[in-house]
Design a protein around this motif. Structure first.
Motif, PDB file in Angstrom:
ATOM      1  N   ASP A 175       0.813  -1.215   0.000  1.00  0.00           N
ATOM      2  CA  ASP A 175       0.000   0.000   0.000  1.00  0.00           C
ATOM      3  C   ASP A 175       0.848   1.268   0.000  1.00  0.00           C
ATOM      4  OD1 ASP A 175      -2.351  -1.341  -0.053  1.00  0.00           O
ATOM      5  OD2 ASP A 175      -2.920  -0.974   2.027  1.00  0.00           O
ATOM      6  N   GLY A 176       2.159   1.124  -0.043  1.00  0.00           N
ATOM      7  CA  GLY A 176       3.031   2.293  -0.093  1.00  0.00           C
ATOM      8  C   GLY A 176       3.624   2.707   1.231  1.00  0.00           C
ATOM      9  N   TRP A 177       3.434   1.901   2.268  1.00  0.00           N
ATOM     10  CA  TRP A 177       4.020   2.208   3.572  1.00  0.00           C
ATOM     11  C   TRP A 177       5.480   1.766   3.621  1.00  0.00           C
ATOM     12  CZ3 TRP A 177       1.716   4.200   8.148  1.00  0.00           C
ATOM     13  CH2 TRP A 177       0.357   4.552   7.995  1.00  0.00           C
ATOM     14  N   THR A 178       6.266   2.504   4.382  1.00  0.00           N
ATOM     15  CA  THR A 178       7.629   2.107   4.714  1.00  0.00           C
ATOM     16  C   THR A 178       7.601   1.553   6.131  1.00  0.00           C
ATOM     17  OG1 THR A 178       8.565   3.812   3.299  1.00  0.00           O
ATOM     18  CG2 THR A 178       9.995   2.907   5.004  1.00  0.00           C
ATOM     19  N   VAL A 179       8.183   0.378   6.326  1.00  0.00           N
ATOM     20  CA  VAL A 179       8.038  -0.362   7.584  1.00  0.00           C
ATOM     21  C   VAL A 179       9.415  -0.673   8.163  1.00  0.00           C
ATOM     22  CG1 VAL A 179       7.162  -2.477   8.652  1.00  0.00           C
ATOM     23  CG2 VAL A 179       5.871  -1.379   6.803  1.00  0.00           C
ATOM     24  N   ALA A 180       9.578  -0.408   9.447  1.00  0.00           N
ATOM     25  CA  ALA A 180      10.830  -0.735  10.133  1.00  0.00           C
ATOM     26  C   ALA A 180      10.534  -1.324  11.500  1.00  0.00           C
ATOM     27  CB  ALA A 180      11.715   0.504  10.272  1.00  0.00           C
ATOM     28  N   ILE A 181      11.509  -2.039  12.039  1.00  0.00           N
ATOM     29  CA  ILE A 181      11.434  -2.620  13.383  1.00  0.00           C
ATOM     30  C   ILE A 181      12.371  -1.837  14.292  1.00  0.00           C
ATOM     31  CG2 ILE A 181      11.907  -4.672  14.778  1.00  0.00           C
ATOM     32  CD1 ILE A 181      11.303  -6.362  12.275  1.00  0.00           C
ATOM     33  N   VAL A 182      11.891  -1.510  15.479  1.00  0.00           N
ATOM     34  CA  VAL A 182      12.703  -0.833  16.489  1.00  0.00           C
ATOM     35  C   VAL A 182      12.635  -1.680  17.753  1.00  0.00           C
ATOM     36  CG1 VAL A 182      13.141   1.307  17.721  1.00  0.00           C
ATOM     37  CG2 VAL A 182      12.027   1.379  15.486  1.00  0.00           C
ATOM     38  N   THR A 183      13.779  -2.200  18.210  1.00  0.00           N
ATOM     39  CA  THR A 183      13.754  -3.145  19.311  1.00  0.00           C
ATOM     40  C   THR A 183      14.938  -2.976  20.250  1.00  0.00           C
ATOM     41  OG1 THR A 183      13.708  -5.511  19.879  1.00  0.00           O
ATOM     42  CG2 THR A 183      14.908  -4.900  17.893  1.00  0.00           C
ATOM     43  N   ASN A 184      14.688  -3.137  21.528  1.00  0.00           N
ATOM     44  CA  ASN A 184      15.748  -3.197  22.521  1.00  0.00           C
ATOM     45  C   ASN A 184      16.224  -4.640  22.659  1.00  0.00           C
ATOM     46  OD1 ASN A 184      15.467  -0.481  23.031  1.00  0.00           O
ATOM     47  ND2 ASN A 184      14.368  -0.741  24.968  1.00  0.00           N
ATOM     48  N   GLY A 185      17.518  -4.812  22.878  1.00  0.00           N
ATOM     49  CA  GLY A 185      18.047  -6.154  23.104  1.00  0.00           C
ATOM     50  C   GLY A 185      19.402  -6.342  22.459  1.00  0.00           C
ATOM     51  N   GLN A 186      20.041  -7.462  22.809  1.00  0.00           N
ATOM     52  CA  GLN A 186      21.329  -7.781  22.228  1.00  0.00           C
ATOM     53  C   GLN A 186      21.177  -8.089  20.744  1.00  0.00           C
ATOM     54  OE1 GLN A 186      24.430  -7.711  23.970  1.00  0.00           O
ATOM     55  NE2 GLN A 186      23.054  -6.542  25.284  1.00  0.00           N
ATOM     56  N   ALA A 187      22.183  -7.696  19.959  1.00  0.00           N
ATOM     57  CA  ALA A 187      22.078  -7.823  18.499  1.00  0.00           C
ATOM     58  C   ALA A 187      21.919  -9.270  18.059  1.00  0.00           C
ATOM     59  CB  ALA A 187      23.305  -7.192  17.837  1.00  0.00           C
ATOM     60  N   ASP A 188      22.697 -10.207  18.650  1.00  0.00           N
ATOM     61  CA  ASP A 188      22.604 -11.595  18.191  1.00  0.00           C
ATOM     62  C   ASP A 188      21.217 -12.175  18.420  1.00  0.00           C
ATOM     63  OD1 ASP A 188      22.921 -11.583  20.951  1.00  0.00           O
ATOM     64  OD2 ASP A 188      24.498 -13.110  20.990  1.00  0.00           O
ATOM     65  N   ASN A 189      20.626 -11.855  19.551  1.00  0.00           N
ATOM     66  CA  ASN A 189      19.298 -12.362  19.888  1.00  0.00           C
ATOM     67  C   ASN A 189      18.228 -11.749  18.995  1.00  0.00           C
ATOM     68  OD1 ASN A 189      17.228 -13.663  21.265  1.00  0.00           O
ATOM     69  ND2 ASN A 189      17.262 -12.275  23.012  1.00  0.00           N
ATOM     70  N   GLN A 190      18.196 -10.410  18.904  1.00  0.00           N
ATOM     71  CA  GLN A 190      17.126  -9.732  18.178  1.00  0.00           C
ATOM     72  C   GLN A 190      17.250  -9.931  16.666  1.00  0.00           C
ATOM     73  OE1 GLN A 190      15.737  -9.756  20.994  1.00  0.00           O
ATOM     74  NE2 GLN A 190      14.618  -7.845  20.692  1.00  0.00           N
ATOM     75  N   LEU A 191      18.460  -9.861  16.137  1.00  0.00           N
ATOM     76  CA  LEU A 191      18.630 -10.107  14.707  1.00  0.00           C
ATOM     77  C   LEU A 191      18.318 -11.551  14.358  1.00  0.00           C
ATOM     78  CD1 LEU A 191      21.861  -8.044  13.988  1.00  0.00           C
ATOM     79  CD2 LEU A 191      19.509  -7.491  13.314  1.00  0.00           C
ATOM     80  N   GLY A 192      18.652 -12.461  15.268  1.00  0.00           N
ATOM     81  CA  GLY A 192      18.297 -13.861  15.044  1.00  0.00           C
ATOM     82  C   GLY A 192      16.800 -14.050  14.936  1.00  0.00           C
ATOM     83  N   LYS A 193      16.041 -13.365  15.777  1.00  0.00           N
ATOM     84  CA  LYS A 193      14.578 -13.443  15.714  1.00  0.00           C
ATOM     85  C   LYS A 193      14.057 -12.876  14.394  1.00  0.00           C
ATOM     86  CE  LYS A 193      14.116 -12.701  20.731  1.00  0.00           C
ATOM     87  NZ  LYS A 193      13.689 -11.716  21.748  1.00  0.00           N
ATOM     88  N   ILE A 194      14.578 -11.724  14.008  1.00  0.00           N
ATOM     89  CA  ILE A 194      14.109 -11.076  12.786  1.00  0.00           C
ATOM     90  C   ILE A 194      14.347 -11.963  11.578  1.00  0.00           C
ATOM     91  CG2 ILE A 194      14.557  -9.126  11.228  1.00  0.00           C
ATOM     92  CD1 ILE A 194      15.092  -7.437  13.788  1.00  0.00           C
ATOM     93  N   ARG A 195      15.514 -12.576  11.525  1.00  0.00           N
ATOM     94  CA  ARG A 195      15.871 -13.367  10.342  1.00  0.00           C
ATOM     95  C   ARG A 195      15.226 -14.746  10.337  1.00  0.00           C
ATOM     96  NH1 ARG A 195      21.803 -10.868  11.098  1.00  0.00           N
ATOM     97  NH2 ARG A 195      21.602  -9.139   9.608  1.00  0.00           N
ATOM     98  N   ARG A 196      15.182 -15.410  11.471  1.00  0.00           N
ATOM     99  CA  ARG A 196      14.626 -16.768  11.505  1.00  0.00           C
ATOM    100  C   ARG A 196      13.123 -16.782  11.283  1.00  0.00           C
ATOM    101  NH1 ARG A 196      17.877 -21.003  13.307  1.00  0.00           N
ATOM    102  NH2 ARG A 196      15.974 -22.180  13.697  1.00  0.00           N
ATOM    103  N   THR A 197      12.441 -15.702  11.659  1.00  0.00           N
ATOM    104  CA  THR A 197      10.993 -15.643  11.473  1.00  0.00           C
ATOM    105  C   THR A 197      10.597 -15.185  10.075  1.00  0.00           C
ATOM    106  OG1 THR A 197      10.955 -13.393  12.354  1.00  0.00           O
ATOM    107  CG2 THR A 197      10.529 -15.193  13.927  1.00  0.00           C
TER     108      THR A 197
END
Length: 297
Positions: free
Chosen positions: A146-168
């Motif tokens: 629909d033309g939206w730009t979407v980003a994730i903003v999260t607190n946490g350690q990089a290995d944990n949070q990036l792992g969640k973003i990529r594995r899901t």
């Protein structure tokens, strides 16, 4: 994006405007009589289509992943029967610092491994336990279509949070992300929201939405950064001591429907207009806040 309009006549409860490129003047909004109090130029703001989503317990079910981790942790170490309930209660739904949490865990259960090693093992395992429902991924895809730009903003350690973003698979459904462990900045600081917007090639001056489950980190933080706010309540009550969000929904799929204009949501009278649309609310705000408004003088 903005457009300067001039109110040139106010018959009945309508506003007729001259706008560059439109001839002759035409009526474009209808307002209650009491909202029309003077004729003057006004600036009509249009919010950019930027949606900044929280990760844990907004896009992914962090609570269930933690419970599964805790079950495994107790079983692997043959901990007493009350250990699971203690771990879940002490975790406080991820609200407490992880170094403190694992310090408490190590001390209570007399673990041989160090705090850092136990925390590292946790960060390796959590991305494997987190899930993101297919309907959430599909909703984000529709939002971007629909033309939206979407980003994730999260607190946490990089290995944990990036792992969640990529594995899901969330990495394929968003334009950028900002992780506190990478940046050294944590929500509710404005700077981490700015970093997410910059990752999308935008900035916060054009507005947007902050969406998440934390009243303080997501809603208060987003409001302080000048964003509209959408609270994912997960069935909880809003804290009475805080100013309410612009919108409230029970889950992130409903949040996306609100952003796409497909559903209503709970909110308060000062809700901003939907992004990308020149809104009636904006006109009312500009008119009512003018120093030339006679009401209340």
């Amino acid at each position: 994006m903005s457009a300067v309009i001039r109110i040139v006549e106010c018959p009945s409860n309508s506003i007729t405007v001259h706008r560059k490129g439109y001839q002759p003047p035409r009526t474009v909004w209808r307002l209650p009589d009491e909202e029309i109090r003077f004729t003057r130029p006004v600036r009509l703001l249009t919010m950019q289509r930027l949606a900044l989503f929280d990760l844990d317990n907004t896009l992914v079910d962090r609570s269930e992943a933690f419970r599964r981790w805790a079950v495994e942790f107790c079983a692997d170490r043959e901990l007493p029967d009350d250990a699971l309930a203690w771990l879940i209660a002490t975790d406080q739904d991820g609200a407490v610092p992880r170094n403190w949490f694992f310090g408490e865990v190590t001390e209570r259960f007399g673990l041989a491994a160090s705090v850092d090693e136990t925390w590292r093992q946790y960060r390796r395992r959590m991305p494997e336990l987190v899930s993101c429902p297919q309907e959430v991924l599909a909703s984000l895809t529709l939002l971007r279509d629909d033309g939206w730009t979407v980003a994730i903003v999260t607190n946490g350690q990089a290995d944990n949070q990036l792992g969640k973003i990529r594995r899901t698979g969330l990495d394929r459904c968003v334009d950028a992300w900002a992780v506190s462990g990478e940046l050294g900045i944590r929500k509710p600081a404005r700077e981490i929201l700015e970093a997410a917007a910059r990752g999308c090639g935008l900035d916060l001056s054009g507005g947007g939405w902050a969406i998440g489950d934390s009243p303080v980190l997501d809603v208060e933080g987003g409001r302080a950064a000048g964003l509209a706010t959408l609270w994912v309540s997960r069935g909880k009550d809003w804290p009475a001591e805080l100013a309410p969000p612009n919108r409230t929904v029970t889950d992130v799929v409903a949040a996306v429907r609100v952003l796409r204009g497909e559903a209503s949501a709970e909110g308060h009278p000062d809700q901003p207009p939907a992004a990308g649309v020149s809104g009636l609310t904006t006109v009312r705000r500009v008119v009512s806040e003018s120093p030339r408004t006679p009401r209340g003088s």
